[in-house]
Design an enzyme around this catalytic site. Structure first.
Site, PDB file in Angstrom:
ATOM      1  N   ASP A  68       0.912 -29.813  -2.463  1.00 23.42           N
ATOM      2  CA  ASP A  68       2.102 -29.658  -1.637  1.00 23.42           C
ATOM      3  C   ASP A  68       1.640 -29.634  -0.181  1.00 23.42           C
ATOM      4  O   ASP A  68       0.457 -29.438   0.097  1.00 23.42           O
ATOM      5  CB  ASP A  68       2.808 -28.346  -2.005  1.00 23.42           C
ATOM      6  N   CYS A 116       3.137   1.721   2.989  1.00 25.36           N
ATOM      7  CA  CYS A 116       4.383   0.954   2.888  1.00 25.36           C
ATOM      8  C   CYS A 116       5.432   1.742   2.097  1.00 25.36           C
ATOM      9  O   CYS A 116       6.610   1.772   2.465  1.00 25.36           O
ATOM     10  CB  CYS A 116       4.140  -0.397   2.225  1.00 25.36           C
ATOM     11  N   ASP A 119       2.861 -23.764  -3.092  1.00 28.06           N
ATOM     12  CA  ASP A 119       3.115 -22.378  -2.684  1.00 28.06           C
ATOM     13  C   ASP A 119       4.583 -21.977  -2.673  1.00 28.06           C
ATOM     14  O   ASP A 119       4.890 -20.797  -2.580  1.00 28.06           O
ATOM     15  CB  ASP A 119       2.568 -22.156  -1.268  1.00 28.06           C
ATOM     16  N   CYS A 127       0.839  -1.194   0.000  1.00 25.64           N
ATOM     17  CA  CYS A 127       0.000   0.000   0.000  1.00 25.64           C
ATOM     18  C   CYS A 127       0.877   1.248   0.000  1.00 25.64           C
ATOM     19  O   CYS A 127       2.102   1.187   0.098  1.00 25.64           O
ATOM     20  CB  CYS A 127      -0.934   0.002   1.205  1.00 25.64           C
ATOM     21  N   ASP A 154       7.988 -25.700  -5.635  1.00 29.12           N
ATOM     22  CA  ASP A 154       6.816 -26.163  -6.380  1.00 29.12           C
ATOM     23  C   ASP A 154       6.702 -25.544  -7.768  1.00 29.12           C
ATOM     24  O   ASP A 154       5.855 -25.959  -8.560  1.00 29.12           O
ATOM     25  CB  ASP A 154       5.531 -25.836  -5.605  1.00 29.12           C
TER      26      ASP A 154
END
Length: 726
Positions: free
Chosen positions: A446, A45, A625, A42, A629
């Protein structure tokens, strides 16, 4: 001395002097470094990171790009990017150094804006020409009618030349390759409608069809833009993986330590990896002890103790102690780089999927051309050589059979289905994802970070006395180890206060020790505390002659059990592949109801397992994730990753699960099958429309304008059918 500022009504006139002034004030003689900021989301940040960077020594100016999640920093010569990244991370902003060379190919994608601009121009021109056409339809004659036709031509011809360029370019490319595609009949219909209209206007004819040509262009651009919106992906996953490579390393030589580019390292060189840093090379630890977080590469949920003689790989994170590593592979030969190559190859393979629309185009395009040509030749013979009449009928056939409905059939359904799934927390990123999901018969999960949250949870605090919990909390708060952090959080939540200890220190690779009531106490590994290792994940507290065990379990992600049950109820074969240890994988598989599972699976083995399943005729959906993977996600028939996944993993996936629950996965496959049915129904609508409209056009009862209206009607029907998905 103050500068005089002049204002102007022209923004460009004011901008040029301002740009020169800013350029004159820009710092010179410094260096520019780039940092990756994966956690920013955002405007707050952005301002927080820029303030933090600006306050650091050696930083002249910092700019943060939220879209790319990067910081560009002007620094004094000699300022180390790694120092800035570590300082920023310590202030709560996760930061990693980026190598600008690996990102040189990144360009701003203008395709979407280009299509939208052409669509807007075509729509504006179409409305104006239709208003002019009203006067002609109302009975305008002779000079008045010709004037309106010429005004329409003045608007339509430049608009078509500009707005229809995507179709013209694609058609020309196909013809040069001696093949046909959907854009060939589309381009012919637009050009012939415009050309016939100019001819009729020049001959003072009663009818011109500029509005038909423009409406054709507008509707087809609308379909093309919808298609683009569903298939646009910002960056290649291979580029994202390359961005994770550490560009520089601390080389240890006889004359001291020096920071050098990884490309300059050779096999046998020695590098030092400091605590908190990412390992830059593949190598063997020659000295030092620490714990390595290798979850990105192997999926292991907990850090692994590492010491002399242990192997480490590029991309792993050193947690607690400094390590000296002898290089065995660096740069393009490293594990991380080879993984990026695997993803790039798998992405290329995935793009060979042929969509339903592409398969329909192979049959439809040549049939349309043959039909229009047959109409022209037939009416030329019937009319005794009347080229004008024959060409009008051929144009009407081309327009009425123009694949506008086919062009909208897929993107309209995909857009509607994407909207439905977005409301359920799923973001569709690929135009063919729904078609591929509808074909899935096998789902591979996973473990860590996918079926589980990846965060260990203390589960037996109630087995221990309050006094022991206070001591455990005091020790745990002195460690950055995930188990210690989890234990401290659980104890604090239970209202426990830490005991008073002295001489608290962390022993890299082992645990934490301190002095309590005159005796030394320890919290850490089983072999360090004198405990018998439990089968379950645990940490151990040694107090005098006693050893207490604190057990941990990996928390299931919300909806994991429901998702597995829903998929199995739909007849899916469900598998679990994980790089974690066999005990943890078996325990989790039992909790969620998965019968087939494998543990200790490396990234390349995951991809190979997925490819083997597909070679056996299975259609695999991969759900993962981590960095480990990505190759399997790219190799699978379709792929899904949670929003908490690594950026590179989300990029390579077809669908991103925005929420924290896996429960919507079952509905995703059902929606995909429903969407595929709607696509086939749309093809059916287009076929029925052609069966009715083509004979009317062939017999000469449809003008090009009537053909354009009929084509628009079929497009509307297709769009309405697609909206049934909502």
């Amino acid at each position: 001395m103050s500068a005089t500022v002049q204002t102007s009504a022209c923004p460009a006139c004011a901008a040029a002097p301002l740009a020169q002034e800013v350029a004159g004030r820009a710092p010179s003689g410094g260096d520019e470094v780039m940092l990756s900021l994966p956690a920013i989301h955002c405007a707050a940040c952005i301002s927080g990171v820029e303030r933090s960077l600006s306050a650091m020594p050696g930083v002249r100016r910092a700019r943060v790009n939220l879209t790319l999640k990067r910081a560009m920093i002007d620094v004094d010569p000699g300022t180390e990017p790694a120092t800035l990244a570590q300082a920023l991370t310590s202030e709560g902003w996760e930061a990693h150094e980026l190598d600008a060379a690996t990102l040189a190919g990144t360009q701003v994608d203008r395709t979407g804006r280009d299509l939208l601009m052409r669509l807007g121009v075509a729509g504006f021109a179409m409305m104006n020409v239709m208003l002019l056409s009203v006067a002609v339809w109302s009975g305008a004659e002779a000079a008045t009618r010709d004037l309106f036709h010429w005004i329409s031509a003045t608007i339509a011809i430049p608009t078509i030349a500009f707005s229809a360029q995507p179709f013209f370019r694609n058609a020309w490319t196909a013809l040069r390759a001696a093949r046909l595609n959907m854009d060939v009949p589309i381009s012919l219909a637009i050009l012939l409608a415009a050309g016939m209209s100019v001819y009729e206007t020049a001959q003072s004819g009663e009818h011109a069809y500029f509005d038909a040509a423009l409406s054709l262009t507008f509707f087809l651009l609308a379909g093309r833009y919808l298609d683009y919106r569903t298939r646009s992906v910002a960056r290649s996953a291979a580029q994202e993986l390359a961005a994770l490579e550490v560009p520089r390393a601390l080389r240890v030589a006889a004359d001291g330590e020096a920071m050098v580019p990884v490309s300059e390292l050779a096999v046998g060189d020695m590098v030092r990896v400091l605590p908190g840093a990412r390992v830059p090379v593949d190598g063997i630890v020659t000295s030092g002890a620490s714990e390595i977080d290798r979850s990105l590469l192997t999926g292991e949920s907990l850090p692994v103790a590492t010491g002399e003689g242990a192997e480490v790989n590029a991309g792993e994170v050193n947690l607690t102690g400094a390590l000296t590593v002898r290089v065995t592979a660096a740069g393009e030969d490293s594990t991380l780089h080879r993984l990026a190559d695997l993803v790039a190859v798998a992405e290329t393979t995935r793009n060979r999927y042929t969509s339903l629309a592409d398969r329909a185009a192979r049959i439809y395009a040549p049939a349309v051309h043959l039909l229009a040509f047959a109409a022209f030749v037939g009416w030329l013979w019937i009319s005794g050589g009347d080229v004008r009449l024959s060409l009008n009928i051929a144009v009407a056939v081309l327009i009425i059979t123009c694949p506008c409905a086919l062009g909208l059939a897929v993107p309209a359904v995909t857009t509607a289905a994407s909207g439905r799934l977005f409301k359920r927390g799923l973001l569709i990123k690929s135009a063919t994802a729904l078609e591929r999901l509808a074909e899935v018969d096998t789902v591979v999960f996973d473990k860590t970070g996918t079926l589980t949250t990846g965060a260990p949870v203390a589960e037996n605090l109630g087995d221990h006395a309050r006094r022991d919990l206070e001591l455990a909390l005091a020790l745990a708060e002195g460690s950055a180890h995930p188990l210690a952090q989890s234990l401290a959080q659980a104890a604090r939540t239970a209202g426990v206060r830490p005991a008073n200890v002295t001489d608290l220190r962390e022993v890299p690779g082992h645990g934490v020790e301190a002095v309590w009531q005159g005796q030394r106490v320890r919290l850490g590994r089983a072999d360090w505390t004198g405990a018998d290792a439990a089968a379950q994940t645990a940490t151990y507290l040694q107090v005098g002659g006693r050893v207490l065990t604190f057990r941990f379990a990996d928390r299931l992600r919300d909806g994991a059990e429901q998702a597995v049950a829903a998929l199995q109820a739909q007849g899916m074969r469900v598998l679990l592949l994980s790089g974690d240890n066999a005990t943890a994988v078996a325990e989790l598989a039992g909790r969620v109801g998965i019968d087939t599972f494998e543990a200790g699976v490396l990234p390349q083995d995951k991809a190979a397992r997925v490819e083997a399943l597909m070679a056996d005729g299975r259609r695999v959906l991969m759900v993962g994730d981590g960095l480990n993977d990505t190759a399997a996600l790219a190799a699978a028939h379709a792929s899904i990753s949670p929003a908490s996944a690594l950026e590179a993993t989300r990029v390579v996936s077809d669908i991103v699960l925005l929420g924290g629950s896996l429960a919507p996965l079952g509905d995703t496959l059902a929606t995909a099958r429903s969407a595929t049915r709607r696509i086939r129904e749309n093809f059916g609508i287009a076929a029925i429309y052609n069966m009715i409209a083509i004979p009317i056009a062939l017999t000469g009862f449809a003008t090009p304008l009537a053909a354009a209206l009929a084509m628009s009607g079929s497009s509307i029907c297709v769009s309405l059918n697609a909206l049934r998905l909502r």
